[in-house]
Design a protein around this motif. Structure first.
Motif, mmCIF file in Angstrom:
data_model
loop_
_atom_site.group_PDB
_atom_site.id
_atom_site.type_symbol
_atom_site.label_atom_id
_atom_site.label_comp_id
_atom_site.label_asym_id
_atom_site.label_seq_id
_atom_site.Cartn_x
_atom_site.Cartn_y
_atom_site.Cartn_z
ATOM 1 N N GLN A 52 -60.779 -31.453 -26.793
ATOM 2 C CA GLN A 52 -60.622 -30.480 -26.002
ATOM 3 C C GLN A 52 -59.971 -30.586 -24.804
ATOM 4 O O GLN A 52 -59.261 -29.847 -24.769
ATOM 5 C CB GLN A 52 -62.267 -30.042 -25.437
ATOM 6 C CG GLN A 52 -63.101 -29.620 -26.337
ATOM 7 C CD GLN A 52 -64.543 -29.643 -25.620
ATOM 8 O OE1 GLN A 52 -64.913 -30.297 -24.762
ATOM 9 N NE2 GLN A 52 -65.484 -28.729 -26.301
ATOM 10 N N ASN A 110 -57.235 -32.451 -25.229
ATOM 11 C CA ASN A 110 -55.991 -32.451 -25.721
ATOM 12 C C ASN A 110 -55.140 -31.255 -26.113
ATOM 13 O O ASN A 110 -54.121 -31.138 -26.378
ATOM 14 C CB ASN A 110 -56.149 -33.562 -27.058
ATOM 15 C CG ASN A 110 -56.196 -35.003 -26.746
ATOM 16 O OD1 ASN A 110 -55.778 -35.381 -25.633
ATOM 17 N ND2 ASN A 110 -56.609 -35.493 -27.541
ATOM 18 N N VAL A 111 -56.079 -30.101 -26.101
ATOM 19 C CA VAL A 111 -55.557 -28.882 -26.457
ATOM 20 C C VAL A 111 -54.639 -28.379 -25.602
ATOM 21 O O VAL A 111 -53.532 -27.973 -25.798
ATOM 22 C CB VAL A 111 -56.819 -27.773 -26.814
ATOM 23 C CG1 VAL A 111 -56.353 -26.379 -26.670
ATOM 24 C CG2 VAL A 111 -57.547 -28.124 -27.940
ATOM 25 N N ARG A 145 -51.377 -30.638 -26.003
ATOM 26 C CA ARG A 145 -50.568 -30.000 -27.245
ATOM 27 C C ARG A 145 -50.021 -28.601 -27.005
ATOM 28 O O ARG A 145 -48.790 -28.418 -27.585
ATOM 29 C CB ARG A 145 -51.530 -30.035 -28.319
ATOM 30 C CG ARG A 145 -52.041 -31.411 -28.842
ATOM 31 C CD ARG A 145 -53.034 -31.201 -30.165
ATOM 32 N NE ARG A 145 -52.987 -32.608 -30.822
ATOM 33 C CZ ARG A 145 -54.237 -33.163 -30.885
ATOM 34 N NH1 ARG A 145 -55.303 -32.567 -30.380
ATOM 35 N NH2 ARG A 145 -54.441 -34.099 -31.509
ATOM 36 N N ASN A 146 -50.656 -27.916 -26.293
ATOM 37 C CA ASN A 146 -49.934 -26.527 -25.950
ATOM 38 C C ASN A 146 -48.547 -26.802 -25.132
ATOM 39 O O ASN A 146 -47.821 -26.186 -25.594
ATOM 40 C CB ASN A 146 -50.987 -25.496 -25.204
ATOM 41 C CG ASN A 146 -51.874 -25.099 -26.308
ATOM 42 O OD1 ASN A 146 -51.741 -24.989 -27.431
ATOM 43 N ND2 ASN A 146 -53.035 -24.630 -25.907
ATOM 44 N N GLY A 204 -48.430 -31.685 -30.998
ATOM 45 C CA GLY A 204 -48.293 -30.166 -30.894
ATOM 46 C C GLY A 204 -46.956 -29.667 -30.683
ATOM 47 O O GLY A 204 -46.464 -28.529 -30.421
#
Length: 129
Positions: A40, A42-43, A46-47, A123
């Motif tokens: 969670q 890392n989202v 990555r974005n 990402g």
């Protein structure tokens, strides 16, 4: 020893074993939850990495989502590339170390494909030159 004490002793032993099994399962679930939480977190990273377009843009390291380092950021110096441009000069030993840290395979049929697999993992695939 009276029969009642033998039966009670056996039940206590079974209960102890059952408690041990429950504790082991809780430990597994705890590690899994740390991995889910890392995923969670890392989202966002990555974005941010996906929005990098220039070679000098800083990259956001990711936490390991599984394996020995679950929930941790890379702490080994220079393990995670600092800037976008550095992604495309990663060599085999560096990618090996990243695979080991993240417990994830980034293999490809060429070094460029291997770099692209790692770039996608963090990402930033849209940044490939």
């Amino acid at each position: 020893m009276p029969a009642g004490e033998v039966v009670l002793g056996a039940k206590v032993d079974k209960l102890s074993a059952d408690v041990g099994a429950v504790k082991a399962k809780l430990d597994q679930l705890s590690v899994m939850m740390v991995g889910i939480k890392a995923g969670q977190n890392n989202v966002v990273h990555r974005n941010m990495n996906g929005n990098s377009r220039m070679a000098e843009h800083n990259l956001q390291p990711l936490k390991a989502e599984e394996g020995e380092h679950v929930g941790e950021y890379p702490t080994q110096p220079n393990l995670f590339p600092a800037m976008l441009g550095a992604l495309f000069s990663l060599n085999n030993p560096q990618l090996d170390k990243l695979e080991e840290f993240y417990n994830c395979e980034f293999k490809g049929t060429s070094i460029a494909a291997w770099q692209s697999a790692f770039t996608a993992f963090i990402g930033a695939l849209s940044a490939r030159p």
